[in-house]
Design a protein around this motif. Structure first.
Motif, mmCIF file in Angstrom:
data_model
loop_
_atom_site.group_PDB
_atom_site.id
_atom_site.type_symbol
_atom_site.label_atom_id
_atom_site.label_comp_id
_atom_site.label_asym_id
_atom_site.label_seq_id
_atom_site.Cartn_x
_atom_site.Cartn_y
_atom_site.Cartn_z
ATOM 1 N N ALA A 274 9.884 -11.998 3.510
ATOM 2 C CA ALA A 274 10.113 -11.295 4.765
ATOM 3 C C ALA A 274 8.747 -11.076 5.405
ATOM 4 O O ALA A 274 7.711 -11.259 4.761
ATOM 5 N N GLN A 275 8.712 -10.692 6.675
ATOM 6 C CA GLN A 275 7.425 -10.496 7.337
ATOM 7 C C GLN A 275 6.725 -9.247 6.827
ATOM 8 O O GLN A 275 5.676 -9.327 6.218
ATOM 9 N N SER A 276 7.279 -8.086 7.072
ATOM 10 C CA SER A 276 6.673 -6.838 6.601
ATOM 11 C C SER A 276 7.697 -5.716 6.720
ATOM 12 O O SER A 276 8.701 -5.838 7.408
ATOM 13 N N ALA A 277 7.407 -4.626 6.044
ATOM 14 C CA ALA A 277 8.272 -3.452 6.112
ATOM 15 C C ALA A 277 7.425 -2.207 5.947
ATOM 16 O O ALA A 277 6.412 -2.220 5.242
ATOM 17 N N THR A 278 7.813 -1.145 6.619
ATOM 18 C CA THR A 278 7.142 0.143 6.505
ATOM 19 C C THR A 278 8.185 1.195 6.162
ATOM 20 O O THR A 278 9.247 1.236 6.783
ATOM 21 N N LEU B 130 0.883 -1.168 0.000
ATOM 22 C CA LEU B 130 0.000 0.000 0.000
ATOM 23 C C LEU B 130 0.916 1.211 0.000
ATOM 24 O O LEU B 130 1.777 1.337 0.874
ATOM 25 N N GLY B 131 0.762 2.071 -0.994
ATOM 26 C CA GLY B 131 1.606 3.249 -1.081
ATOM 27 C C GLY B 131 0.784 4.517 -1.163
ATOM 28 O O GLY B 131 -0.218 4.575 -1.876
ATOM 29 N N LEU B 132 1.196 5.518 -0.409
ATOM 30 C CA LEU B 132 0.540 6.824 -0.425
ATOM 31 C C LEU B 132 1.602 7.888 -0.659
ATOM 32 O O LEU B 132 2.674 7.843 -0.067
ATOM 33 N N ASP B 133 1.301 8.828 -1.542
ATOM 34 C CA ASP B 133 2.212 9.926 -1.844
ATOM 35 C C ASP B 133 1.439 11.234 -1.857
ATOM 36 O O ASP B 133 0.300 11.286 -2.317
ATOM 37 N N PHE B 134 2.080 12.282 -1.360
ATOM 38 C CA PHE B 134 1.501 13.623 -1.406
ATOM 39 C C PHE B 134 2.634 14.589 -1.718
ATOM 40 O O PHE B 134 3.721 14.492 -1.132
ATOM 41 N N ILE C 193 4.572 -2.610 3.209
ATOM 42 C CA ILE C 193 4.849 -3.750 2.339
ATOM 43 C C ILE C 193 4.692 -5.040 3.143
ATOM 44 O O ILE C 193 5.262 -5.187 4.218
ATOM 45 N N LYS C 194 3.934 -5.972 2.606
ATOM 46 C CA LYS C 194 3.738 -7.287 3.220
ATOM 47 C C LYS C 194 4.358 -8.345 2.319
ATOM 48 O O LYS C 194 4.286 -8.261 1.100
ATOM 49 N N ASP C 195 4.955 -9.364 2.917
ATOM 50 C CA ASP C 195 5.528 -10.498 2.194
ATOM 51 C C ASP C 195 6.560 -10.081 1.147
ATOM 52 O O ASP C 195 6.581 -10.601 0.032
ATOM 53 N N GLU C 196 7.419 -9.125 1.504
ATOM 54 C CA GLU C 196 8.504 -8.719 0.605
ATOM 55 C C GLU C 196 9.339 -9.950 0.245
ATOM 56 O O GLU C 196 9.599 -10.810 1.072
ATOM 57 N N ILE C 197 9.758 -10.046 -1.009
ATOM 58 C CA ILE C 197 10.527 -11.194 -1.483
ATOM 59 C C ILE C 197 12.010 -10.834 -1.510
ATOM 60 O O ILE C 197 12.393 -9.784 -2.016
ATOM 61 N N PHE C 198 12.840 -11.693 -0.911
ATOM 62 C CA PHE C 198 14.284 -11.520 -0.959
ATOM 63 C C PHE C 198 14.937 -12.881 -1.123
ATOM 64 O O PHE C 198 14.287 -13.919 -1.002
ATOM 65 N N THR C 199 16.230 -12.902 -1.434
ATOM 66 C CA THR C 199 16.960 -14.151 -1.627
ATOM 67 C C THR C 199 17.697 -14.510 -0.347
ATOM 68 O O THR C 199 18.492 -13.720 0.159
ATOM 69 N N LEU C 200 17.434 -15.702 0.171
ATOM 70 C CA LEU C 200 18.092 -16.225 1.366
ATOM 71 C C LEU C 200 19.168 -17.201 0.913
ATOM 72 O O LEU C 200 18.896 -18.117 0.134
#
Length: 78
Positions: A64-68, A7-11, A32-39
């Motif tokens: 990944a779990q989540s990121a803000t 979900l992204g918001l910009d002003f 961001i939910k369920d971000e994809i990265f290489t382990l």
């Protein structure tokens, strides 16, 4: 592997001065939910080459779990 969801918001606001200048400010937010990265990890396995157990590097995509992310940006031009 779960798909990434965000979900992204910009002003932003801009003000143009009388002498062709510009003043601007922007604010952004991303959830961001369920971000994809290489382990990457080291695993000990038998590759079937008659060499016994070997340490190998294994890389795989994971979630990944989540990121803000939150930020403010500003600019002035003259």
């Amino acid at each position: 592997l779960q798909p990434r969801k965000a979900l992204g918001l910009d002003f932003s606001a801009e003000y143009y001065t009388n002498n062709d200048g510009l003043i601007s400010i922007g604010v952004f937010y991303k959830d961001i939910k369920d971000e994809i990265f290489t382990l990457t990890s080291i695993e000990t396995i038998d590759l079937g080459l008659n060499r016994g157990l070997e340490d190998v590097q294994v890389s795989q995509p994971t979630n990944a779990q989540s990121a803000t992310i939150f930020g403010i940006e500003a600019a002035v031009q003259q």
